[in-house]
Design a protein around this motif. Structure first.
Motif, PDB file in Angstrom:
ATOM      1  N   VAL A  67       0.859  -1.180   0.000  1.00  0.00           N
ATOM      2  CA  VAL A  67       0.000   0.000   0.000  1.00  0.00           C
ATOM      3  C   VAL A  67       0.894   1.228   0.000  1.00  0.00           C
ATOM      4  O   VAL A  67       1.866   1.292   0.758  1.00  0.00           O
ATOM      5  N   PHE A  68       0.563   2.195  -0.845  1.00  0.00           N
ATOM      6  CA  PHE A  68       1.424   3.368  -0.969  1.00  0.00           C
ATOM      7  C   PHE A  68       0.613   4.614  -1.276  1.00  0.00           C
ATOM      8  O   PHE A  68      -0.543   4.538  -1.717  1.00  0.00           O
ATOM      9  N   ASP A  69       1.214   5.761  -1.025  1.00  0.00           N
ATOM     10  CA  ASP A  69       0.609   7.050  -1.316  1.00  0.00           C
ATOM     11  C   ASP A  69       0.825   7.373  -2.788  1.00  0.00           C
ATOM     12  O   ASP A  69       1.959   7.374  -3.273  1.00  0.00           O
ATOM     13  N   MET A  70      -0.254   7.650  -3.517  1.00  0.00           N
ATOM     14  CA  MET A  70      -0.136   7.933  -4.938  1.00  0.00           C
ATOM     15  C   MET A  70       0.608   9.237  -5.214  1.00  0.00           C
ATOM     16  O   MET A  70       1.237   9.399  -6.259  1.00  0.00           O
ATOM     17  N   GLU A  71       0.552  10.170  -4.281  1.00  0.00           N
ATOM     18  CA  GLU A  71       1.165  11.475  -4.514  1.00  0.00           C
ATOM     19  C   GLU A  71       2.682  11.409  -4.539  1.00  0.00           C
ATOM     20  O   GLU A  71       3.325  11.948  -5.437  1.00  0.00           O
ATOM     21  N   ASP A  72       3.269  10.750  -3.557  1.00  0.00           N
ATOM     22  CA  ASP A  72       4.735  10.731  -3.477  1.00  0.00           C
ATOM     23  C   ASP A  72       5.338   9.334  -3.500  1.00  0.00           C
ATOM     24  O   ASP A  72       6.557   9.176  -3.435  1.00  0.00           O
ATOM     25  N   GLY A  73       4.503   8.299  -3.600  1.00  0.00           N
ATOM     26  CA  GLY A  73       5.008   6.935  -3.674  1.00  0.00           C
ATOM     27  C   GLY A  73       5.392   6.325  -2.351  1.00  0.00           C
ATOM     28  O   GLY A  73       5.878   5.190  -2.306  1.00  0.00           O
ATOM     29  N   GLU A  74       5.171   7.028  -1.257  1.00  0.00           N
ATOM     30  CA  GLU A  74       5.571   6.543   0.062  1.00  0.00           C
ATOM     31  C   GLU A  74       4.869   5.234   0.405  1.00  0.00           C
ATOM     32  O   GLU A  74       3.645   5.124   0.317  1.00  0.00           O
ATOM     33  N   VAL A  75       5.658   4.214   0.774  1.00  0.00           N
ATOM     34  CA  VAL A  75       5.112   2.901   1.110  1.00  0.00           C
ATOM     35  C   VAL A  75       4.610   2.913   2.549  1.00  0.00           C
ATOM     36  O   VAL A  75       5.347   3.272   3.470  1.00  0.00           O
ATOM     37  N   LEU A  76       3.364   2.513   2.748  1.00  0.00           N
ATOM     38  CA  LEU A  76       2.767   2.501   4.078  1.00  0.00           C
ATOM     39  C   LEU A  76       2.880   1.142   4.742  1.00  0.00           C
ATOM     40  O   LEU A  76       3.128   1.043   5.940  1.00  0.00           O
ATOM     41  N   THR A  77       2.644   0.106   3.989  1.00  0.00           N
ATOM     42  CA  THR A  77       2.787  -1.250   4.512  1.00  0.00           C
ATOM     43  C   THR A  77       3.049  -2.184   3.337  1.00  0.00           C
ATOM     44  O   THR A  77       2.579  -1.928   2.224  1.00  0.00           O
ATOM     45  N   ALA A  78       3.796  -3.242   3.575  1.00  0.00           N
ATOM     46  CA  ALA A  78       4.166  -4.139   2.475  1.00  0.00           C
ATOM     47  C   ALA A  78       4.508  -5.511   3.009  1.00  0.00           C
ATOM     48  O   ALA A  78       4.884  -5.681   4.175  1.00  0.00           O
ATOM     49  N   TYR A  79       4.389  -6.492   2.131  1.00  0.00           N
ATOM     50  CA  TYR A  79       4.728  -7.882   2.464  1.00  0.00           C
ATOM     51  C   TYR A  79       5.286  -8.545   1.217  1.00  0.00           C
ATOM     52  O   TYR A  79       4.648  -8.545   0.165  1.00  0.00           O
ATOM     53  N   VAL A 193       5.152  -2.928  -9.648  1.00  0.00           N
ATOM     54  CA  VAL A 193       3.786  -2.569 -10.034  1.00  0.00           C
ATOM     55  C   VAL A 193       3.435  -1.185  -9.486  1.00  0.00           C
ATOM     56  O   VAL A 193       2.736  -0.405 -10.140  1.00  0.00           O
ATOM     57  N   ARG A 194       3.915  -0.887  -8.294  1.00  0.00           N
ATOM     58  CA  ARG A 194       3.734   0.467  -7.743  1.00  0.00           C
ATOM     59  C   ARG A 194       4.293   1.509  -8.699  1.00  0.00           C
ATOM     60  O   ARG A 194       3.641   2.532  -8.983  1.00  0.00           O
ATOM     61  N   THR A 195       5.483   1.275  -9.221  1.00  0.00           N
ATOM     62  CA  THR A 195       6.098   2.210 -10.161  1.00  0.00           C
ATOM     63  C   THR A 195       5.264   2.326 -11.435  1.00  0.00           C
ATOM     64  O   THR A 195       5.022   3.430 -11.945  1.00  0.00           O
ATOM     65  N   LEU A 196       4.815   1.179 -11.963  1.00  0.00           N
ATOM     66  CA  LEU A 196       3.995   1.179 -13.182  1.00  0.00           C
ATOM     67  C   LEU A 196       2.700   1.955 -12.967  1.00  0.00           C
ATOM     68  O   LEU A 196       2.317   2.783 -13.812  1.00  0.00           O
ATOM     69  N   LEU A 197       2.018   1.702 -11.859  1.00  0.00           N
ATOM     70  CA  LEU A 197       0.747   2.376 -11.604  1.00  0.00           C
ATOM     71  C   LEU A 197       0.946   3.881 -11.459  1.00  0.00           C
ATOM     72  O   LEU A 197       0.148   4.675 -11.977  1.00  0.00           O
ATOM     73  N   ARG A 198       2.003   4.294 -10.797  1.00  0.00           N
ATOM     74  CA  ARG A 198       2.266   5.727 -10.639  1.00  0.00           C
ATOM     75  C   ARG A 198       2.663   6.364 -11.975  1.00  0.00           C
ATOM     76  O   ARG A 198       2.334   7.520 -12.246  1.00  0.00           O
ATOM     77  N   GLU A 199       3.359   5.595 -12.831  1.00  0.00           N
ATOM     78  CA  GLU A 199       3.713   6.110 -14.154  1.00  0.00           C
ATOM     79  C   GLU A 199       2.454   6.347 -14.992  1.00  0.00           C
ATOM     80  O   GLU A 199       2.309   7.387 -15.635  1.00  0.00           O
ATOM     81  N   VAL A 200       1.562   5.373 -14.984  1.00  0.00           N
ATOM     82  CA  VAL A 200       0.322   5.519 -15.743  1.00  0.00           C
ATOM     83  C   VAL A 200      -0.509   6.671 -15.175  1.00  0.00           C
ATOM     84  O   VAL A 200      -1.042   7.498 -15.917  1.00  0.00           O
TER      85      VAL A 200
END
Length: 294
Positions: A67-79, A193-200
């Motif tokens: 889970v991440f912030d769309m504005e700055d890409g900051e990761v909130l939680t991950a597994y 995928v986070r990078t791809l989604l933010r790029e799109v």
């Protein structure tokens, strides 16, 4: 004298009991303060703009999530966010992005029998129909049409190469072997995928906006969004996919109301899920209950 001694002993016993109770209460209070201190200490290590409380997300079936912030890409939680896993139809986000930035977005192509021979009938394309590449983005993204992906690849010999080149330029390990996501060799990590989604989202907003539509009507045909969250008022767009060999995948965006009253636009990635809607529900509940924006 005996009566006096008895009364004194009884009084001392009551006082000792009172002291013991006070001691137990003090110990409990001290323990609570210690736990609170430890929780605050844990939160110090959270990203500077967010604070996360401890929570249990062990029931999520996915092999990886983020889970991440769309504005700055900051990761909130991950597994397992760096593990390479099959993308399934999340591949179509990269396909649509590459098509959108091509020089012939509004050129036409005629659907062939090879296109409709692709796995599945999503999109309901028919041999002989003529579409612009731009129009094919709608069945590609809304109904996850493999026929549309095949038609776009056939009419653009360099499409797959551009998809992989773009992935390399963004410093990800995304790898694409087809434009539909049918092969398990289409892989990436949750971070990729986070990078791809933010790029799109940032550089191809029209593509992202298509994914948030409930439907699209062309002059000759219409397509419905097959996202399980399409009617959620907080859903803003994204893509989901499925492969029998690897499970469900998702890369979606919601506007979430967090603790403290703040609303943030967050991206969710799930890879290798066995129950996509349930896993997303658990992850969103976790975020809404245990994440606050400061």
């Amino acid at each position: 004298l005996c009566a006096t001694i008895f009364i004194y002993s009884h009084t001392m016993k009551r006082r000792l009991q009172q002291v013991s109770m006070k001691f137990i209460v003090l110990l409990a209070l001290g323990g609570s303060l210690a736990v609170m201190f430890l929780l605050e200490t844990v939160e110090i290590f959270a990203p500077p703009s967010y604070s996360l409380s401890l929570a249990n997300v062990q029931h999520i079936s996915a092999d990886a999530w983020l889970v991440f912030d769309m504005e700055d890409g900051e990761v909130l939680t991950a597994y397992h966010e760096h593990e390479l896993l099959p993308l399934a139809s999340l591949t179509k986000l990269a396909t649509a992005e590459a098509v959108y930035h091509s020089d012939d977005l509004f050129s036409t192509t005629t659907i062939t029998w090879q296109d409709v021979a692709a796995e599945g009938r999503a999109g309901s394309l028919i041999t002989g129909e003529v579409y612009t590449k731009h129009t094919l983005l709608f069945p590609l993204l809304l109904e996850s049409s493999n026929d549309a992906a095949a038609a776009l690849a056939r009419s653009d010999a360099d499409l797959l190469t551009r998809m992989n080149t773009r992935a390399s330029s963004t410093n990800t390990r995304l790898r694409f072997v087809d434009t539909a996501g049918l092969g398990v060799e289409n892989v990436g990590s949750a971070m990729d995928v986070r990078t791809l989604l933010r790029e799109v989202y940032g550089n191809s907003r029209h593509v992202f906006d298509i994914t948030g539509l409930t439907q699209y009507l062309s002059p000759t045909k219409g397509w419905l969004n097959n996202s399980p969250w399409r009617l959620d008022p907080d859903y803003r767009g994204g893509k989901q996919g499925y492969l029998p060999a690897s499970g469900y995948t998702a890369a979606v965006v919601f506007d979430e109301s967090l603790r403290g009253g703040a609303t943030r636009r967050l991206g969710y990635v799930l890879l290798g899920s066995q129950n996509l809607s349930y896993d997303m529900s658990l992850l969103r509940d976790y975020v809404r209950q245990h994440v606050r924006f400061e």
